[in-house]
Design a protein around this motif. Sequence first.
Motif, PDB file in Angstrom:
ATOM      1  N   GLU A  81       0.827  -1.206   0.000  1.00 59.34           N
ATOM      2  CA  GLU A  81       0.000   0.000   0.000  1.00 59.34           C
ATOM      3  C   GLU A  81       0.864   1.260   0.000  1.00 59.34           C
ATOM      4  N   VAL A  82       1.964   1.222   0.755  1.00 56.06           N
ATOM      5  CA  VAL A  82       2.878   2.363   0.756  1.00 56.06           C
ATOM      6  C   VAL A  82       3.486   2.552  -0.628  1.00 56.06           C
ATOM      7  N   ARG A  83       3.876   1.454  -1.252  1.00 55.86           N
ATOM      8  CA  ARG A  83       4.479   1.516  -2.584  1.00 55.86           C
ATOM      9  C   ARG A  83       3.480   2.083  -3.597  1.00 55.86           C
ATOM     10  N   ASP A  84       2.239   1.629  -3.532  1.00 54.58           N
ATOM     11  CA  ASP A  84       1.219   2.127  -4.458  1.00 54.58           C
ATOM     12  C   ASP A  84       0.958   3.617  -4.235  1.00 54.58           C
ATOM     13  N   ALA A  85       0.869   4.011  -2.965  1.00 56.31           N
ATOM     14  CA  ALA A  85       0.617   5.425  -2.654  1.00 56.31           C
ATOM     15  C   ALA A  85       1.771   6.298  -3.133  1.00 56.31           C
ATOM     16  N   ALA A  86       2.997   5.829  -2.931  1.00 62.34           N
ATOM     17  CA  ALA A  86       4.162   6.596  -3.362  1.00 62.34           C
ATOM     18  C   ALA A  86       4.193   6.751  -4.875  1.00 62.34           C
ATOM     19  N   ALA A  87       3.797   5.705  -5.594  1.00 59.90           N
ATOM     20  CA  ALA A  87       3.763   5.782  -7.047  1.00 59.90           C
ATOM     21  C   ALA A  87       2.753   6.826  -7.520  1.00 59.90           C
ATOM     22  N   VAL A  88       1.586   6.841  -6.881  1.00 56.87           N
ATOM     23  CA  VAL A  88       0.540   7.794  -7.261  1.00 56.87           C
ATOM     24  C   VAL A  88       0.957   9.226  -6.918  1.00 56.87           C
ATOM     25  N   VAL A  89       1.436   9.414  -5.690  1.00 54.60           N
ATOM     26  CA  VAL A  89       1.842  10.757  -5.263  1.00 54.60           C
ATOM     27  C   VAL A  89       3.024  11.245  -6.096  1.00 54.60           C
ATOM     28  N   GLY A  90       3.955  10.344  -6.396  1.00 51.77           N
ATOM     29  CA  GLY A  90       5.088  10.725  -7.228  1.00 51.77           C
ATOM     30  C   GLY A  90       4.653  11.183  -8.610  1.00 51.77           C
ATOM     31  N   ALA A  91       3.709  10.468  -9.197  1.00 53.91           N
ATOM     32  CA  ALA A  91       3.210  10.853 -10.518  1.00 53.91           C
ATOM     33  C   ALA A  91       2.558  12.233 -10.474  1.00 53.91           C
ATOM     34  N   MET A  92       1.839  12.516  -9.395  1.00 53.09           N
ATOM     35  CA  MET A  92       1.208  13.835  -9.249  1.00 53.09           C
ATOM     36  C   MET A  92       2.255  14.934  -9.096  1.00 53.09           C
ATOM     37  N   HIS A  93       3.330  14.642  -8.357  1.00 50.51           N
ATOM     38  CA  HIS A  93       4.391  15.636  -8.204  1.00 50.51           C
ATOM     39  C   HIS A  93       5.107  15.886  -9.530  1.00 50.51           C
ATOM     40  N   GLU A  94       5.292  14.844 -10.332  1.00 50.82           N
ATOM     41  CA  GLU A  94       5.883  15.052 -11.655  1.00 50.82           C
ATOM     42  C   GLU A  94       4.973  15.950 -12.498  1.00 50.82           C
ATOM     43  N   LEU A  95       3.680  15.710 -12.410  1.00 47.54           N
ATOM     44  CA  LEU A  95       2.707  16.499 -13.177  1.00 47.54           C
ATOM     45  C   LEU A  95       2.755  17.969 -12.781  1.00 47.54           C
ATOM     46  N   VAL A  96       2.737  18.242 -11.472  1.00 48.92           N
ATOM     47  CA  VAL A  96       2.718  19.640 -11.045  1.00 48.92           C
ATOM     48  C   VAL A  96       4.062  20.318 -11.311  1.00 48.92           C
ATOM     49  N   THR A  97       5.144  19.549 -11.226  1.00 47.91           N
ATOM     50  CA  THR A  97       6.458  20.123 -11.525  1.00 47.91           C
ATOM     51  C   THR A  97       6.520  20.574 -12.978  1.00 47.91           C
ATOM     52  N   ARG A  98       6.045  19.735 -13.882  1.00 45.97           N
ATOM     53  CA  ARG A  98       6.060  20.088 -15.307  1.00 45.97           C
ATOM     54  C   ARG A  98       5.238  21.353 -15.566  1.00 45.97           C
ATOM     55  N   ALA A  99       4.115  21.492 -14.870  1.00 50.47           N
ATOM     56  CA  ALA A  99       3.263  22.666 -15.079  1.00 50.47           C
ATOM     57  C   ALA A  99       3.821  23.908 -14.389  1.00 50.47           C
ATOM     58  N   ALA A 100       4.480  23.713 -13.236  1.00 48.97           N
ATOM     59  CA  ALA A 100       4.884  24.854 -12.424  1.00 48.97           C
ATOM     60  C   ALA A 100       6.173  25.524 -12.877  1.00 48.97           C
ATOM     61  N   VAL A 101       7.139  24.749 -13.339  1.00 52.24           N
ATOM     62  CA  VAL A 101       8.471  25.300 -13.615  1.00 52.24           C
ATOM     63  C   VAL A 101       8.433  26.533 -14.524  1.00 52.24           C
ATOM     64  N   PRO A 102       7.677  26.533 -15.620  1.00 54.77           N
ATOM     65  CA  PRO A 102       7.670  27.739 -16.466  1.00 54.77           C
ATOM     66  C   PRO A 102       7.033  28.958 -15.801  1.00 54.77           C
ATOM     67  N   ARG A 103       6.332  28.757 -14.698  1.00 50.48           N
ATOM     68  CA  ARG A 103       5.627  29.855 -14.039  1.00 50.48           C
ATOM     69  C   ARG A 103       6.358  30.373 -12.796  1.00 50.48           C
ATOM     70  N   LEU A 104       7.448  29.739 -12.429  1.00 50.05           N
ATOM     71  CA  LEU A 104       8.118  30.096 -11.182  1.00 50.05           C
ATOM     72  C   LEU A 104       8.775  31.467 -11.267  1.00 50.05           C
ATOM     73  N   LEU A 105       8.647  32.215 -10.170  1.00 51.92           N
ATOM     74  CA  LEU A 105       9.298  33.512 -10.032  1.00 51.92           C
ATOM     75  C   LEU A 105      10.458  33.390  -9.053  1.00 51.92           C
ATOM     76  N   ALA A 106      11.269  34.437  -8.974  1.00 55.41           N
ATOM     77  CA  ALA A 106      12.423  34.429  -8.069  1.00 55.41           C
ATOM     78  C   ALA A 106      11.991  34.178  -6.638  1.00 55.41           C
ATOM     79  N   GLU A 107      10.842  34.701  -6.253  1.00 58.48           N
ATOM     80  CA  GLU A 107      10.385  34.513  -4.873  1.00 58.48           C
ATOM     81  C   GLU A 107      10.050  33.056  -4.587  1.00 58.48           C
ATOM     82  N   HIS A 108       9.570  32.351  -5.613  1.00 59.48           N
ATOM     83  CA  HIS A 108       9.279  30.937  -5.428  1.00 59.48           C
ATOM     84  C   HIS A 108      10.568  30.129  -5.257  1.00 59.48           C
ATOM     85  N   ILE A 109      11.565  30.431  -6.070  1.00 55.30           N
ATOM     86  CA  ILE A 109      12.853  29.744  -5.950  1.00 55.30           C
ATOM     87  C   ILE A 109      13.463  30.029  -4.585  1.00 55.30           C
TER      88      ILE A 109
END
Length: 231
Positions: A81-109
């Motif tokens: 169950e931990v492995r499955d949850a980590a896979a799902v959460v990891g996929a979501m973090h990859e998704l948000v990272t791809r969307a967020a990086v072009p929008r990041l400002l200096a304050e976010h970094i």
Amino acid sequence: MEAIRPVRRTLLRDRAYEAIRDAIVSGEIAPGAVVRDAELAELLGLSRAPVRDAFSRLVDEGLLESKPQSYTRVTPVVAAEVRDAAAVVGAMHELVTRAAVPRLLAEHIGAMRDSNVRFADAVRGGDVDGALRADDALHDVLVRVSGNRAAAATIARYSPLIRRLERRRFGEGGNCRSAGLHDELIDACAHGDVDKAVRVTAEIWRGLEGLADLVVPADLEVPADLADLDT
């Protein structure tokens, strides 16, 4: 007085949910422990109704299991169950990272770098709670900037399942997540390198999936005789 309105009942339910969830994740309420709505309601200073609502939500999220007219108890830490949850959460973090990086400002970094400094300091000092708070704060920057509410909700739902094992391993001397990988992620974000940021994010979460491959200690298993307990 249009601004003065009754406090919504859902706020009490959310308070109960967050308090019980955090106690389970921290280990204050141990795997296999039977929980009773009346006892927790008294401890929280609430009625039984919001506690029961919280129980229902925690059952749905896998932190509690319930047998009608018999017991409600904390679930064991199950590797699969931990492995499955980590896979799902990891996929979501990859998704948000791809969307967020072009929008990041200096304050976010800057906020991410500050969080990683706190993370590294907490790891060195053995401060489990501080490390996990700082880790959440770092990744939450990307979640917020992405604006993806569905991904944010999925991360919030499944992260507690991972945190139980992650927190325990860290408390036993594990190094939690690597501050070095965080540095790589932040540098990629600062340079607008979307692909690298996603690759590093995937590496971070592969490491967390690996936690589930470790042998789960025997004391996290649910004693068989608990099934006979009444609430």
